[in-house]
Write an enzyme that holds these catalytic residues in place. Structure first.
Site, PDB file in Angstrom:
ATOM      1  N   THR A 100       0.801  -1.226   0.000  1.00  0.00           N
ATOM      2  CA  THR A 100       0.000   0.000   0.000  1.00  0.00           C
ATOM      3  C   THR A 100       0.834   1.276   0.000  1.00  0.00           C
ATOM      4  OG1 THR A 100      -1.620   1.244   1.338  1.00  0.00           O
ATOM      5  CG2 THR A 100      -0.091  -0.150   2.518  1.00  0.00           C
ATOM      6  N   TYR A 124      -1.770   0.746  10.604  1.00  0.00           N
ATOM      7  CA  TYR A 124      -2.001   0.035   9.341  1.00  0.00           C
ATOM      8  C   TYR A 124      -0.762   0.089   8.460  1.00  0.00           C
ATOM      9  CZ  TYR A 124      -3.583  -0.704   4.542  1.00  0.00           C
ATOM     10  OH  TYR A 124      -3.681  -1.134   3.244  1.00  0.00           O
TER      11      TYR A 124
END
Length: 296
Positions: A100, A124
């Site tokens: 990501t 995250y």
């Protein structure tokens, strides 16, 4: 070619199943079939299916919840990829791991290169960065594919959320000071299969659609394109107001700028990435067809 795909029910995995080339045998597994946080089970699955490549589309993606569920985020995003890398190394198999833009802090003045130092802002991003490190250290020949702002005609994503809100409301406030690139699962799935067939592909690649946008730009485009394809009535003009990050506080910090440089992907695969707005139009047309079928 035999491939094992994790995260069977996610929006990317669904696209990979739908777009599977005819020369690939794809075994798609959900968490009930394969819990990637369980090292023994990972070894058993690789032993059973003997895939040439594993595509890891499993992820903990609840960015805000991760701040209070650190253990769960790291289990799926760091320990899981580590288990897969160990098994692939043991059996001499290939691995494509999806990562990501949230591994970056958003302070770069230019698009992020694959080699740039990661500096995640929240749990995250930290967990995804840890997963990258585990995969690279155990299996240097693996592919790590970073992407951003992923959406499809199915599932929970920004596009589907905006469509729902635009049908319900007359006014919306959308963050205008976070910039990245929307990415259709059509684009992402195509790139993944190209990497599967690319001999010698390894290391970090970036993949999004072309161009850049703020969440506000993205929302305005969704409104305009959805009216053109009939997902919203032509007379349904929603007032979309640009707001700042400070006006929409969340538990997790987001990078202010997370545009990814795709030059390595384009060069190695010989592909041309379409502009994000063109990709959006195609997905909305697909969603219109899905809704028509559902209404029959």
């Amino acid at each position: 070619m035999n491939i094992v795909l994790t995260g069977k029910n996610g929006q990317l995995a669904r696209e990979l199943q739908k777009r599977k080339p005819s020369n690939i045998e794809l075994v798609a597994l959900d968490r009930n079939d394969l819990d990637i946080t369980n090292a023994l089970q990972v070894m058993e699955v690789i032993t059973e299916y003997k895939p040439e490549v594993v595509i890891n589309a499993s992820a903990y993606t609840a960015v805000d919840k991760a701040e209070s569920e650190r253990g769960q985020a790291f289990a799926v995003n760091a320990i899981g990829p580590e288990n897969l890398a160990k098994a692939c190394k043991a059996f001499g198999k290939g691995l494509i791991h999806i990562s990501t833009d949230f591994v970056f802090d958003g302070q770069s003045p230019t698009p992020y290169q694959p080699k740039d130092t990661v500096r995640p802002l929240g749990v995250y991003g930290e967990s995804k960065a840890a997963g990258e490190v585990a995969v690279q250290s155990l299996l240097p020949e693996a592919v790590i594919l970073r992407t951003a702002w992923v959406y499809s005609a199915h599932g929970v994503n920004f596009v589907n959320t905006m469509l729902r809100l635009m049908r319900e409301r007359k006014k919306l406030g959308v963050v205008a000071d976070q910039v990245g690139t929307p990415t259709s699962t059509h684009t992402l799935a195509g790139a993944i299969y190209a990497l599967v067939h690319k001999r010698g592909a390894s290391g970090i690649y970036h993949c999004t659609d072309a161009g850049a946008a703020s969440w506000y730009d993205f929302a305005v485009a969704i409104s305009e394109e959805a009216r053109q394809v009939g997902l919203l009535p032509l007379e349904k003009i929603v007032q979309i107001k640009p707001i700042g990050t400070a006006d929409y506080l969340t538990p997790a910090a987001r990078p202010a700028y997370s545009v990814l440089d795709k030059a390595r992907l384009v060069k190695d695969l010989g592909i041309e990435l379409q502009h994000w707005r063109q990709a959006l139009r195609l997905v909305l047309k697909e969603k219109k067809v899905i809704e028509k079928i559902a209404c029959r």
